[in-house]
Design an enzyme around this catalytic site. Structure first.
Site, PDB file in Angstrom:
ATOM      1  N   ASP A 153      -5.425 -12.500   3.643  1.00 50.77           N
ATOM      2  CA  ASP A 153      -6.701 -11.901   4.011  1.00 50.77           C
ATOM      3  C   ASP A 153      -7.791 -12.251   2.999  1.00 50.77           C
ATOM      4  OD1 ASP A 153      -5.250 -10.420   2.202  1.00 50.77           O
ATOM      5  OD2 ASP A 153      -5.396  -8.534   3.293  1.00 50.77           O
ATOM      6  N   HIS A 203       0.816  -1.222   0.000  1.00 46.80           N
ATOM      7  CA  HIS A 203       0.000   0.000   0.000  1.00 46.80           C
ATOM      8  C   HIS A 203       0.848   1.269   0.000  1.00 46.80           C
ATOM      9  CE1 HIS A 203      -3.762  -2.064   0.281  1.00 46.80           C
ATOM     10  NE2 HIS A 203      -3.478  -2.619   1.447  1.00 46.80           N
TER      11      HIS A 203
END
Length: 367
Positions: free
Chosen positions: A307, A183
């Protein structure tokens, strides 16, 4: 042969985040890495432990930061190193406190680039895009250790180093990076990420393979906005991401984001509805792999997030533990012979994280 790299300093970072209006211990916690290490130690896999901070090698540190600076702004890297002590000296936090950004950078109609605020408190938000990027006293040490794992992994796979030992040669490395990286866009922290480990790995690879094309396969549940941003105009890097549609970081990851200028077509986003089945996921994976094979990379980076697991609190498709074996096997079969660096990204179901990693490794090694 696959090598697994770990640095104990990656456990030092333990911060807080604001999630759903509540200040909580960050879900990206040392327990994630501890669970993976426990599973690996109970298995037949050997883990190579590195101790970057104990080397006290200024030249090595300068080299790491120089390579990182190829894709990250210098002032941002200085901020990561100094912000905690600045806040502490200014009386904004205690020694056991956390730097948490509050006021964020806003684009303006003037067209002029926004300068970093002089105010110490405000500056934290200039170098971040969300409230999950807290910094505590030991964060920088962990951030650098994590980045060094990406560097070491890529360096092990370069032409000179890959064949220095007797067979079987190392053709893949799993770097247990924590904090994760995909990110971070090179000028802002966010999504638990502070240095983009994938970008650093590409810079490392290019030191000895300047003309080789690189493929990045991002299979974290969340779109790797930072990796996309860094390579969006680079035709020599193909970035392919399978991620949750309309999920964090919310403003990137659409299919029409295809790259810029000469790099148009080298950015491939494959959004998938939350809760999609493993069959639907594998359809996307097959397409992703076909694009990578057609591109013909000389080096592969896998941003590996767990995830995607069906019970994950921050994501989830209908993917179960045994499915990671299939995902890994398909990936390795499609790109067999391409040196591969696997970087740990997200995954927050602590109880199953170790088993999910073992499943992935089983599939990878079966090819």
């Amino acid at each position: 042969m696959l090598a697994i790299l770990y640095d104990p300093d990656c456990l030092l970072h333990k911060t807080v985040e604001i999630l759903g209006s509540k200040l909580i211990p960050a879900l990206e916690s040392p327990a994630r890495l501890e669970a993976i290490l426990k599973a690996l130690h109970l298995s037949d896999y050997a883990v190579r432990t590195l101790h970057f901070s104990s080397l006290d090698d200024e030249a090595r540190t300068r080299r790491l930061l120089s390579l990182t600076s190829q894709t990250h702004q210098h002032d941002y890297l200085v901020h990561l190193q100094t912000v905690f002590e600045e806040w502490l000296s200014a009386g904004l936090i205690e020694k056991d406190g956390n730097v948490v950004p509050e006021c964020f950078y806003l684009p303006t109609s003037t067209g002029k680039p926004m300068r970093a605020p002089r105010d110490t408190f405000a500056r934290a938000g200039y170098y971040a895009f969300d409230m999950s990027s807290g910094i505590m006293s030991e964060s920088y040490r962990a951030i650098v250790a994590s980045a060094n794992l990406a560097y070491e992994g890529a360096d092990m796979l370069t032409g000179d180093n890959a064949s220095t030992s007797s067979p079987p040669y190392i053709d893949a490395v799993l770097a247990l990076c924590r904090p994760p990286g995909h990110h971070c866009d090179g000028r802002r922290a966010g999504g638990y990420c502070y240095i983009n480990n994938a970008a650093l790995a590409v810079s490392t690879w290019r030191t000895k393979n300047a003309d080789a094309k690189v493929g990045i396969l991002d299979v974290d549940f969340h779109h790797g906005n930072g990796t996309q941003e860094i390579f969006y105009a680079d035709p020599d890097v193909l970035y392919v991401s399978i991620h949750g549609e309309d999920e964090f970081p919310y403003y990137t990851g659409a299919e029409d984001e295809r790259g810029l200028g000469a790099a148009e077509g080298t950015n491939v986003n494959l959004p998938l509805k939350v809760g999609s089945s493993i069959d639907e996921y594998l359809e996307k994976l097959d397409h992703a792999l076909s694009r990578l094979v057609a591109y013909g990379p000389g080096f592969l980076v896998v941003s590996l997030g767990f995830d995607t697991y069906h019970a994950d609190p921050l994501g989830s498709f209908q993917i179960h533990t045994e499915d990671y074996e299939t995902i890994a096997r398909k990936t390795r079969q499609s790109l067999k012979g391409v040196p591969a660096l696997i970087l740990l990204e997200g995954g927050y179901v602590i109880e199953e994280l170790g088993n999910n990693v073992l499943s992935f490794l089983k599939g990878w090694k079966s090819v």
